[in-house]
Design a protein around this motif. Sequence first.
Motif, mmCIF file in Angstrom:
data_model
loop_
_atom_site.group_PDB
_atom_site.id
_atom_site.type_symbol
_atom_site.label_atom_id
_atom_site.label_comp_id
_atom_site.label_asym_id
_atom_site.label_seq_id
_atom_site.Cartn_x
_atom_site.Cartn_y
_atom_site.Cartn_z
ATOM 1 N N HIS A 183 138.041 25.923 -70.471
ATOM 2 C CA HIS A 183 138.033 27.269 -71.011
ATOM 3 C C HIS A 183 137.003 27.387 -72.138
ATOM 4 C CE1 HIS A 183 141.899 26.980 -68.946
ATOM 5 N NE2 HIS A 183 141.950 28.308 -68.922
ATOM 6 N N ARG A 184 137.099 26.493 -73.109
ATOM 7 C CA ARG A 184 136.137 26.525 -74.216
ATOM 8 C C ARG A 184 134.723 26.195 -73.747
ATOM 9 N NH1 ARG A 184 140.724 25.572 -77.424
ATOM 10 N NH2 ARG A 184 140.579 26.587 -79.466
ATOM 11 N N LEU A 185 134.620 25.261 -72.823
ATOM 12 C CA LEU A 185 133.310 24.860 -72.327
ATOM 13 C C LEU A 185 132.618 26.008 -71.602
ATOM 14 C CD1 LEU A 185 131.238 22.588 -71.879
ATOM 15 C CD2 LEU A 185 132.509 21.960 -69.816
ATOM 16 N N SER A 186 133.338 26.707 -70.742
ATOM 17 C CA SER A 186 132.736 27.816 -70.007
ATOM 18 C C SER A 186 132.396 28.975 -70.935
ATOM 19 C CB SER A 186 133.677 28.289 -68.889
ATOM 20 O OG SER A 186 134.947 28.654 -69.409
ATOM 21 N N LEU A 187 133.238 29.232 -71.935
ATOM 22 C CA LEU A 187 132.933 30.288 -72.904
ATOM 23 C C LEU A 187 131.625 29.976 -73.635
ATOM 24 C CD1 LEU A 187 133.662 32.806 -74.612
ATOM 25 C CD2 LEU A 187 134.980 31.266 -76.098
#
Length: 307
Positions: free
Chosen positions: A213-217
């Motif tokens: 989630h954080r990586l894609s954001l």
Amino acid sequence: MENGDSQTVAVVETAAPAPSPPPPPDPNLDDATAAVPLHASPTEKTDDPIALDCETWNIKSVSALGALRMLIEALERLADATGDVPPTPPVSRPSTPRSMEMRRMHRRTPSSLKLAQGADGLPSLPIGSPEAQPHEPITVEVGAHAEDITLQHAAIARRFFSKVPPPFTLQQYLLRIHHYCPHSPGVYLAAVAYIHHLCVSDLMVPATNRTIHRLSLAAIRVAAKALEDNKWAQERIAKVGGVSNNQLMNLEVTLCFLLDFELYVDEKIMARRMYMMQQAAKHGIGARGRLNDQFKLKLPQRNKGVK
């Protein structure tokens, strides 16, 4: 005529004035509550994810929604193949001088009011607490006395870890971002290139339910800044993404350092990385073998002879 000469008078037909083109879009001035419906695109581009069989496919055949769905599908499958990988322990560094901390706390706010607009009225969706603490590093140090680069990468990669997986899927999360902050197909494909580089090629960040989630954001945000002239306001992206402005900035900086600031992508790179991402997700195999066997994120042993 008075001198007896005849002259031919040219008759010029006045054409209707051409309509002026609409002004370029400015996301910062859009209505903060406006949302983009997730219906079919009004073009011939497909909104469905494409299962690729080679790396020379036409990236212009997919819409923004289609490219995003390809990212979601590949990243979720890759996370399932990877399983859960705990983050490394935090790495201690010399504390920041107090004067520098005070300067950071009193940085000037943007002079343009547009940069701060766009978050009012949006529903909140917290993504959870990060594994890393605020004092942990987000940059790489260089020099004769710098720590091993692998150790530094492992330390700053902790920024992408959540303490627990968010209570919603990656699909729900990224479709929400696209709903309130849509991006072009190139942004989503460039984000895939960044994620493949970190999660598969160099094995710096494991793709797990606690990191994707954080990586894609961060990947989408950095790709938008690298490729597009008009970008959504930082405050709006942060609120839609369920993080604070400072957390979003830290994620962006972390991503850039792990990529060694190699942010350039073209159509060929986008097409190739998406194909390779799908293959890695399909077979659960990274550039150096199976992800579950290769992802041993233990801190390297420091050479005791080097001070």
